[in-house]
Every structure is written in C-alpha cells, then in structure tokens.
Scaffold this motif. Structure first.
Motif, PDB file in Angstrom:
ATOM      1  N   ARG A 162       4.469  10.420   2.701  1.00  0.00           N
ATOM      2  CA  ARG A 162       4.080   9.285   1.866  1.00  0.00           C
ATOM      3  C   ARG A 162       4.665   8.044   2.525  1.00  0.00           C
ATOM      4  O   ARG A 162       5.845   8.009   2.873  1.00  0.00           O
ATOM      5  CB  ARG A 162       4.612   9.407   0.442  1.00  0.00           C
ATOM      6  N   ILE A 163       3.824   7.038   2.683  1.00  0.00           N
ATOM      7  CA  ILE A 163       4.233   5.765   3.279  1.00  0.00           C
ATOM      8  C   ILE A 163       4.076   4.685   2.218  1.00  0.00           C
ATOM      9  O   ILE A 163       3.060   4.600   1.551  1.00  0.00           O
ATOM     10  CB  ILE A 163       3.350   5.401   4.489  1.00  0.00           C
ATOM     11  N   ASP A 164       5.094   3.854   2.093  1.00  0.00           N
ATOM     12  CA  ASP A 164       5.069   2.690   1.199  1.00  0.00           C
ATOM     13  C   ASP A 164       5.260   1.490   2.126  1.00  0.00           C
ATOM     14  O   ASP A 164       6.335   1.304   2.690  1.00  0.00           O
ATOM     15  CB  ASP A 164       6.214   2.815   0.191  1.00  0.00           C
ATOM     16  N   VAL A 165       4.202   0.700   2.319  1.00  0.00           N
ATOM     17  CA  VAL A 165       4.279  -0.396   3.292  1.00  0.00           C
ATOM     18  C   VAL A 165       3.780  -1.699   2.670  1.00  0.00           C
ATOM     19  O   VAL A 165       2.791  -1.717   1.953  1.00  0.00           O
ATOM     20  CB  VAL A 165       3.486  -0.061   4.580  1.00  0.00           C
ATOM     21  N   TYR A 222       0.831  -1.195   0.000  1.00  0.00           N
ATOM     22  CA  TYR A 222       0.000   0.000   0.000  1.00  0.00           C
ATOM     23  C   TYR A 222       0.871   1.252   0.000  1.00  0.00           C
ATOM     24  O   TYR A 222       1.922   1.292   0.646  1.00  0.00           O
ATOM     25  CB  TYR A 222      -0.890   0.045   1.246  1.00  0.00           C
ATOM     26  N   VAL A 223       0.389   2.265  -0.695  1.00  0.00           N
ATOM     27  CA  VAL A 223       1.020   3.576  -0.683  1.00  0.00           C
ATOM     28  C   VAL A 223      -0.008   4.553  -0.119  1.00  0.00           C
ATOM     29  O   VAL A 223      -1.106   4.686  -0.665  1.00  0.00           O
ATOM     30  CB  VAL A 223       1.467   4.013  -2.095  1.00  0.00           C
ATOM     31  N   LEU A 224       0.353   5.175   0.998  1.00  0.00           N
ATOM     32  CA  LEU A 224      -0.530   6.120   1.665  1.00  0.00           C
ATOM     33  C   LEU A 224       0.098   7.504   1.586  1.00  0.00           C
ATOM     34  O   LEU A 224       1.315   7.639   1.733  1.00  0.00           O
ATOM     35  CB  LEU A 224      -0.692   5.776   3.151  1.00  0.00           C
ATOM     36  N   GLU A 225      -0.725   8.502   1.405  1.00  0.00           N
ATOM     37  CA  GLU A 225      -0.267   9.885   1.456  1.00  0.00           C
ATOM     38  C   GLU A 225      -1.139  10.620   2.444  1.00  0.00           C
ATOM     39  O   GLU A 225      -2.315  10.285   2.622  1.00  0.00           O
ATOM     40  CB  GLU A 225      -0.346  10.534   0.081  1.00  0.00           C
ATOM     41  N   LEU A 244       8.400   3.719  -7.082  1.00  0.00           N
ATOM     42  CA  LEU A 244       7.603   4.927  -6.890  1.00  0.00           C
ATOM     43  C   LEU A 244       8.379   6.154  -7.353  1.00  0.00           C
ATOM     44  O   LEU A 244       9.590   6.241  -7.146  1.00  0.00           O
ATOM     45  CB  LEU A 244       7.235   5.095  -5.411  1.00  0.00           C
ATOM     46  N   PRO A 245       7.682   7.103  -7.953  1.00  0.00           N
ATOM     47  CA  PRO A 245       8.362   8.347  -8.313  1.00  0.00           C
ATOM     48  C   PRO A 245       8.709   9.131  -7.045  1.00  0.00           C
ATOM     49  O   PRO A 245       8.199   8.845  -5.968  1.00  0.00           O
ATOM     50  CB  PRO A 245       7.322   9.094  -9.148  1.00  0.00           C
ATOM     51  N   VAL A 247       8.534   8.841   3.609  1.00  0.00           N
ATOM     52  CA  VAL A 247       9.122  10.071   3.092  1.00  0.00           C
ATOM     53  C   VAL A 247       8.297  11.206   3.675  1.00  0.00           C
ATOM     54  O   VAL A 247       7.071  11.224   3.527  1.00  0.00           O
ATOM     55  CB  VAL A 247       9.081  10.116   1.542  1.00  0.00           C
ATOM     56  N   ARG A 248       8.984  12.137   4.353  1.00  0.00           N
ATOM     57  CA  ARG A 248       8.305  13.264   4.986  1.00  0.00           C
ATOM     58  C   ARG A 248       8.770  14.578   4.374  1.00  0.00           C
ATOM     59  O   ARG A 248       9.920  14.703   3.960  1.00  0.00           O
ATOM     60  CB  ARG A 248       8.596  13.310   6.486  1.00  0.00           C
TER      61      ARG A 248
END
Length: 190
Positions: free
Chosen positions: A45-48, A28-31, A174-175, A58-59
């Motif tokens: 953005r979280i990539d989990v 999952y990618v959360l923003e 991910l970009p 990434v903050r």
C-alpha cells in the motif's frame, strides 16, 4: 502525445511531461502486488502526496518505508536527507504513483527510453521502452489517462500491478494495511 509511431530517445522527456500533466494534485492511496517470479510476490500500500512531498510504503512481510520533510526513513539505513524524486529510487513501486520520475524516459541518467506510445482499452496508455544498449531488452508501463498513475509495470523479469487507487483527505488517518492473498490472477482493466 505522439501515438502509434516509433519514437527516438529525444522524445522521451516530453512524453514524461505530458503524462505528468494528467495527474491532479491530491493525496493518493494505491494498493497492489509486486511479483518477482511466478512463486514470489508481495503486496503493498502506497500513500503519496506529491504536492506535500510525502509518501509511505507498507509492504507485506517488510518494515515500512517513508519520506517526509526531505528525509527518507528506511528501516535498515535510518534517516537520509534526499529530494522527493531521489527518495523514490529505493522503492520502485512508489514510482507507480509518479511514473514520470521513473528512470525510463531517455533523460541523461536513464538507461531506457520510450519507443512506442499506444492507447489500450478505454482509458489506458501503454508505453513500451527500449534499453539504450540492447534494443531487444524492452519494458512496458500502463498508465491510466484519467489520473496519470501507472497501473502495470513489466521490467527485468518482474511485474508490478496496482489493483486500486483512491484519493484521500490530507488529514485522513489510514487504517492498518491488511493484505489478503489473491485468489486469481490479476486481470487487466484497461
């Protein structure tokens, strides 16, 4: 799940398990946005991937933090060997993707426990938590029942809002994260 009734501390772990069962194995990618005060916030953005036991955060205006292969990579502390669950202690926003790992479920090391679980809107579950030593100290968490991922968390004077969630392919690159300042308040979508 026990809805609309007052709960005891002992009910918390079972509720956490029921909410965890809503999640499907995926990457999952959360923003979203974490707000510390009215004027102070940062986007993330979280990539989990829970099954692969990896995550990356990434903050805005901060160095990235990640967990892979049993090692937590923090810019200030260097690599630290820890479990997947323990790796998330340093980054509370990452736990939005895996809310049952939050320290709020009335387990032995948790200071909070759920006191009420309710449906809100069409697809959301609102959980209200109470501090074990002060019943007036409460926090809330909104979890989307379609994927088991938390969308809103209010605690300790701050708030975390997940504004988008998508699944990603296991090998997808991910970009670079781009953060655009919000133009309006974040409205609930329950």
């Amino acid at each position: 799940m026990r809805l609309d009734e007052l709960l005891t501390r002992s009910a918390g772990p079972a509720i956490a398990e029921e909410l965890a069962a809503l999640r499907r194995p995926a990457r999952y990618v959360l923003e979203g946005l974490h707000q510390e005060s009215r004027q102070k916030y940062w986007q993330f953005r979280i990539d989990v991937d829970e099954a692969a036991q990896t995550w990356a955060l990434v903050r805005q205006r901060a160095k990235p933090v990640s967990y892979r292969g049993g090692v937590l990579h923090e810019p200030d502390d260097g690599p630290i060997e820890v479990s997947f669950a323990r790796s998330m202690i340093s980054s509370p926003v990452v736990r939005m993707a895996v809310p049952d790992l939050m320290h709020r479920w009335g387990r032995s090391l948790d200071d909070f426990h759920p006191v009420l679980v309710q449906h809100v809107g069409e697809q959301s579950i609102l959980v209200t938590f109470e501090h074990e030593e002060d019943p007036a100290f409460r926090t809330t968490l909104v979890i989307d029942e379609r994927d088991g991922i938390a969308r809103r968390s209010y605690e300790h004077g701050g708030a975390t809002f997940v504004t988008s969630v998508r699944t990603a392919e296991p090998d997808e690159v991910l970009p670079r994260a781009r953060f655009v300042a919000p133009s309006d308040r974040i409205r609930p979508q329950y």
